[in-house]
Design an enzyme around this catalytic site. Structure first.
Site, short mmCIF file in Angstrom:
data_model
loop_
_atom_site.label_atom_id
_atom_site.label_comp_id
_atom_site.label_asym_id
_atom_site.label_seq_id
_atom_site.Cartn_x
_atom_site.Cartn_y
_atom_site.Cartn_z
N ASP A 183 11.70 -30.08 6.95
CA ASP A 183 12.49 -30.72 7.99
C ASP A 183 13.87 -31.10 7.47
OD1 ASP A 183 12.51 -31.31 10.66
OD2 ASP A 183 11.72 -33.33 10.46
N ASP A 243 6.82 -33.82 14.99
CA ASP A 243 6.97 -35.22 14.61
C ASP A 243 5.82 -36.08 15.14
OD1 ASP A 243 9.40 -34.49 13.48
OD2 ASP A 243 10.45 -34.78 15.37
#
Length: 587
Positions: free
Chosen positions: A362, A424
């Site tokens: 990420d 997420d």
């Protein structure tokens, strides 16, 4: 020596030019142009503009902005005095087309002819109207870029005679829609983790159940191995890069996958609720059709059709910004719950590996890739929000999205929705599910589950704060992974259970009978003879040796199950769990 000095001067000049260009880009802001018709008609409407406050500042409030007549001069690029009208632009805001000359040349001519502002219409992507400091000091009227599509909408809605006011309201640090996203994300993680843990343990206790109840037909959970984690991350990286380069071709593939997966997830979430209703127990008649020969319940078929219909409706109307986001969020939450129930991390070691690898993934694709791409844009942000030069103007559906509730230029121009990716939610959610399963096995009153869920909520709040302070897309796992991992690890260390928590050995230890095991899961227990009593001792205790009865043959001393002709049953480990690594729930 002189040549070296000249080279150094050239380098410094280039650096200065680059600095000025960067400063112009940083100073560039979004604003609004409020348009009304001079002849009455429809209510006024705001349109997005891109302006540079270094030319001239815009008022923060519409009530303080001057409402001026707009002059359609788009047949001219306004690059020379010959392009000016005979009477000039006295107290007007001219609309001119983009041309080959600089913004300074256009705005200098407009200001010299009496204009109070300048709107440059662009058929291409809006770019910052930059200049240098000397030019900024010379110009005293605002200059902004307006998209060609918005200009056509203005003339179609209000006609050719309109008035406009330029203003730039202050952008709020955080939008109220963040509260909705926070509730959806934390609620999904908590519910998914709770459901996954409870379902996993319940199926372990029911693994010898012989009825044909709905528990027997639930999907098997998939244990994630380190090899699977590595393959998954490589696939994520490859798909993200492919989407960045071939977005218009692959976006429809992702949309199709989302429709299929979300309809499956919605069915998986609603079917347990429907099965608890005392209605619709009728089944399909006997037949030889594939799948239907199992005679599924009619209500389950209707539910499947409903889930597919919801997914198709979203697929058809996915670009309706007014309401399609509600369906997308509902389908996305169902997909996340289904994934959390199906995918299982067997050890905290696997949780740590997955979260750390995706943490690096990420951060790399958000913060590092801008230095590697020609446009200087983040691959992750570009793909998640949709490339600005996309011909399809489609958006990836793998996000929760909520429209901005504050009226702001950013909502009108660039990002009308706030987004949170499914990753997420799913990545920390798998750790929350593991914590809940571990809680149940060691009978810790869900302390790991509650602590990890709270840590996820705190990490999400930190993400929102970073978003407000930096005003740019954030890799949420940068904040979520440390919060959840450190909290879970610290709690296990404090409770002196880190060894079991790390290896998952708590699932195979000889623990007392868990209160989560339903006492009457198999219905009333049939009475057995005293000769079969040794098979009824509590789990985890060895049967006391007893002499065989004298009136019966030796083979009859083997304990019998309530079913006739049942094979001899090996002693079970406590709570119905087989020793060794935790097996997947059996159907």
């Amino acid at each position: 020596m002189a040549a070296a000095a000249a080279a150094a001067a050239a380098v410094l000049a280039r650096l200065a030019a680059a600095f000025l260009l960067l400063a112009a880009q940083v100073a560039c802001e979004y604003g609004m142009v409020h348009v009304v018709s001079e002849t009455g008609g429809p209510k006024g409407k705001d349109y997005c503009i891109l302006y540079n406050p270094q030319w001239a500042h815009l008022p923060l409030d519409l009530s303080k902005a001057s409402l001026l007549q707009v002059r359609d001069w788009t047949t001219s690029v306004l690059c020379s005095p010959a392009d000016l009208p005979a009477k000039g632009f006295s107290n007007q805001i001219p609309l001119v087309a983009r041309g080959n000359c600089t913004f300074y040349e256009k705005v200098r001519l407009a200001q010299g002819s009496g204009a109070r502002g300048l709107l440059i219409v662009s058929k291409e992507a809006l770019v910052p109207p930059g200049g240098n400091k000397t030019q900024y000091d010379e110009i005293g009227i605002p200059v902004a870029l307006l998209s060609y599509k918005d200009m056509l909408d203005i003339f179609e809605t209000f006609g050719r005679v309109v008035r406009a006011a330029l203003y730039a309201p202050k952008e709020p640090m955080l939008d109220y829609n963040m509260v909705i996203i926070f509730i959806m994300a934390v609620g999904t993680v908590a519910l998914g983790g709770y459901w996954a843990g409870s379902r996993d343990v319940r199926k372990r206790y029911m693994k010898h159940k012989r009825d044909d109840g709905p528990e027997k037909h639930e999907d098997e959970a998939v244990d994630v191995t380190p090899v699977m984690i590595c393959v998954f991350v490589v696939m994520c990286c490859s798909m993200l890069v492919l989407l960045y380069h071939f977005y218009d071709q692959l976006v429809y593939v992702i949309i199709g996958i989302f429709c299929l997966a979300s309809s499956t997830g919605l069915y998986s979430c609603l079917s347990p609720l429907l099965q608890r209703l005392p209605l619709c127990r009728c089944r399909v008649p006997d037949n030889s059709l594939p799948y239907f020969h199992k005679r599924p319940q009619v209500c389950m078929l209707l539910l499947a059709l409903l889930c597919v219909a919801v997914s198709v409706v979203w697929g058809v109307f996915r670009n309706e910004d007014q309401w399609a986001w509600i369906l997308q969020d509902a389908l996305g939450i169902a997909f996340c719950l289904y994934t959390l129930k199906t995918i299982r991390l067997p050890t905290f070691k696997a949780c740590t590996l997955l979260l750390l690898v995706l943490f690096i993934y990420d951060v790399f694709f958000v913060f590092i890739t801008p230095f590697l791409t020609k446009s200087g844009s983040s691959i992750m942000v570009e793909v998640a929000t949709g490339p600005s030069d996309s011909a399809t103007h489609e958006k990836l559906p793998m996000v929760l999205k909520v429209p901005r509730l504050n009226a702001s230029p950013l909502a009108l121009c660039d990002r009308p929705f706030s987004l949170l990716g499914f990753g997420d939610i799913l990545v920390p959610g798998l750790l929350v599910a593991y914590c809940h399963r571990f809680d149940i096995q060691v009978q810790s009153s869900r302390v790991y589950f509650v602590a990890c869920t709270i840590a996820y909520g705190i990490g999400l709040l930190v993400t929102f704060m970073a978003l407000a302070l930096m005003q740019r897309g954030q890799p949420a796992l940068l904040y979520l992974v440390p919060c959840t991992l450190v909290t879970s690890c610290a709690l296990a260390l404090w409770r002196r259970e880190l060894g079991m928590f790390w290896t998952g050995s708590g699932f195979a230890k000889d623990l007392p009978q868990s209160p989560w095991a339903p006492a009457s899961a198999d219905g009333p227990q049939p009475q057995v003879d005293s000769d079969a009593a040794p098979s009824q001792q509590p789990p985890g205790q060895e049967a006391a040796p007893s002499p065989p009865p004298t009136e019966q043959p030796p083979e009859s001393s083997v304990p019998e199950e309530s079913g006739a002709g049942a094979p001899p049953q090996e002693p079970e480990s406590p709570a119905g769990l087989a020793p060794g690594p935790a097996p997947g729930p059996s159907a």
